[in-house]
Design a protein around this motif. Structure first.
Motif, short mmCIF file in Angstrom:
data_model
loop_
_atom_site.label_atom_id
_atom_site.label_comp_id
_atom_site.label_asym_id
_atom_site.label_seq_id
_atom_site.Cartn_x
_atom_site.Cartn_y
_atom_site.Cartn_z
N SER A 65 -20.06 7.60 35.89
CA SER A 65 -19.79 8.31 37.15
C SER A 65 -18.38 7.95 37.64
O SER A 65 -18.15 7.84 38.84
CB SER A 65 -20.83 7.95 38.21
OG SER A 65 -20.87 6.55 38.43
N ALA B 187 -16.48 10.72 39.84
CA ALA B 187 -17.17 10.93 41.12
C ALA B 187 -16.84 9.82 42.11
O ALA B 187 -16.60 10.07 43.30
CB ALA B 187 -18.68 11.03 40.90
N GLU B 188 -16.80 8.56 41.62
CA GLU B 188 -16.53 7.44 42.51
C GLU B 188 -15.04 7.33 42.86
O GLU B 188 -14.70 6.99 43.99
CB GLU B 188 -17.02 6.14 41.87
CG GLU B 188 -18.54 6.07 41.69
CD GLU B 188 -19.27 6.07 43.02
OE1 GLU B 188 -18.67 5.69 44.05
OE2 GLU B 188 -20.47 6.42 43.03
#
Length: 350
Positions: A190, A193-194
């Motif tokens: 992820s 996204a982070e």
């Protein structure tokens, strides 16, 4: 009474019909007497043929039973064994997956419960056990429910720690903290996204501009330049941090898969984190100025100050490249992007 009379009439009609049928039958027998006598001799032959048919039927039944024993019964037995084998294979696969799940859960627990938790490796184990949870095969297995609850708690713990590391590293240009945060989310698959969420928080600081009411309602040239200075100082200070992040993402590779972090972002359509940030930051400046220019008095002042604003932005870009070491990131395209935003604003106001 009337009922008895009707019954007697019906009985009379029935008797008449019986007599008529009996008479017709006798007449038919008399008329075909010779034919019946001629056929009587064939009855014995018919009986013989019937016996032959019975024998053939018996043989056919015996053959059918033999065929069933030689083909159908073995097929049914093979089918039952095949179904049983499939169930054994499913059970074996489930046992292997469950064993792997329990191994990864123990590994996750050992890494998080250590005196110095290894968050990056814990994230790798967490990714595997979360994939198993997503498949749903452990939900109804009572023996591992304690592990399931621990994993869900660990998920929040690892992600929260990763976000703290990422933001601390970005804010303080702390390479160790930033590297740990990025590795955690690389392992959790992820990463973008982070990183995007962290950039959104930085851009939110710019969105709060202007801090005072100087660009809303009555405004003077002095207050305008004060707010522009505030915005540019914040912009270049945050851009320096994002440039540090961009450089680390470009240099960093995963030691297990040997995959570069930049390639993960490229898969998400992000060639450069800095370019992504800069494009949005420039949009914030243009949007804020355009929105404030809805006030007629401000719009009039802005038109008169736009040429000076272009000069100031050019000088600020030169200074920022030196002071914040942004020369590698502030390429010609980024400089042109900022200038183009102001030129577009000028064209809309003319």
């Amino acid at each position: 009474g009337g009922g008895e009379h009707k019954a007697a009439q019906k009985a009379q009609v029935l008797d008449t019909a019986i007599v008529r049928v009996t008479t017709d039958l006798r007449q038919s027998v008399v008329a075909h007497h010779e034919d019946l006598l001629a056929s009587a001799g064939c009855l014995d032959q018919l009986d013989v043929e019937i016996q032959k048919v019975h024998e053939s039927v018996k043989k056919l039944k015996v053959n059918a039973d033999a065929v069933r024993k030689q083909t159908v019964d073995p097929f049914k037995s093979l089918k039952d064994k095949t179904v049983l084998l499939a169930r054994v294979q499913q059970t074996s696969a489930l046992a292997r997956r469950l064993t792997r799940f329990m191994f990864d859960a123990r590994k996750l627990r050992s890494q998080l419960d250590a005196s110095t938790p290894d968050l990056a490796r814990a994230a790798l184990a967490l990714r595997d056990v979360e994939a198993a949870l997503a498949e749903g095969f452990v939900e109804n297995i009572i023996a591992v429910q304690t592990d399931v609850r621990y994993i869900r708690s660990a998920s929040d713990q690892v992600r929260s720690a990763g976000r703290r590391q990422l933001r601390q590293g970005l804010k303080a240009a702390d390479s160790a903290a930033l590297s740990t945060g990025l590795q955690i989310f690389f392992n959790l698959q992820s990463l973008w996204a982070e990183v995007k969420a962290a950039l959104d928080e930085v851009l939110a600081l710019l969105e709060n501009w202007p801090q005072r009411s100087s660009l809303r309602g009555v405004v003077t040239a002095s207050t305008f330049w004060q707010e522009i200075d505030w915005f540019l100082n914040l912009l270049f200070a945050e851009a320096s941090k994002v440039a540090f992040l961009d450089q680390m993402l470009s240099d960093k590779r995963d030691t297990v898969s040997d995959r570069s972090f930049a390639s993960v972002l490229a898969d998400a359509g992000i060639v450069s984190v800095f370019a992504y940030f800069w494009k949005r930051a420039v949009g914030v400046l243009g949007g804020k100025l355009s929105h404030s220019a809805q006030d007629k008095s401000y719009a009039k002042l802005l038109v008169s100050l736009l040429p000076d604003l272009l000069k100031k932005l050019g000088a600020s870009l030169d200074d920022a490249s030196k002071q914040h070491k942004l020369s590698k990131c502030l390429k010609r395209s980024e400089r042109a992007e900022l200038m183009a935003e102001i030129h577009n604003l000028m064209s809309r106001k003319e």
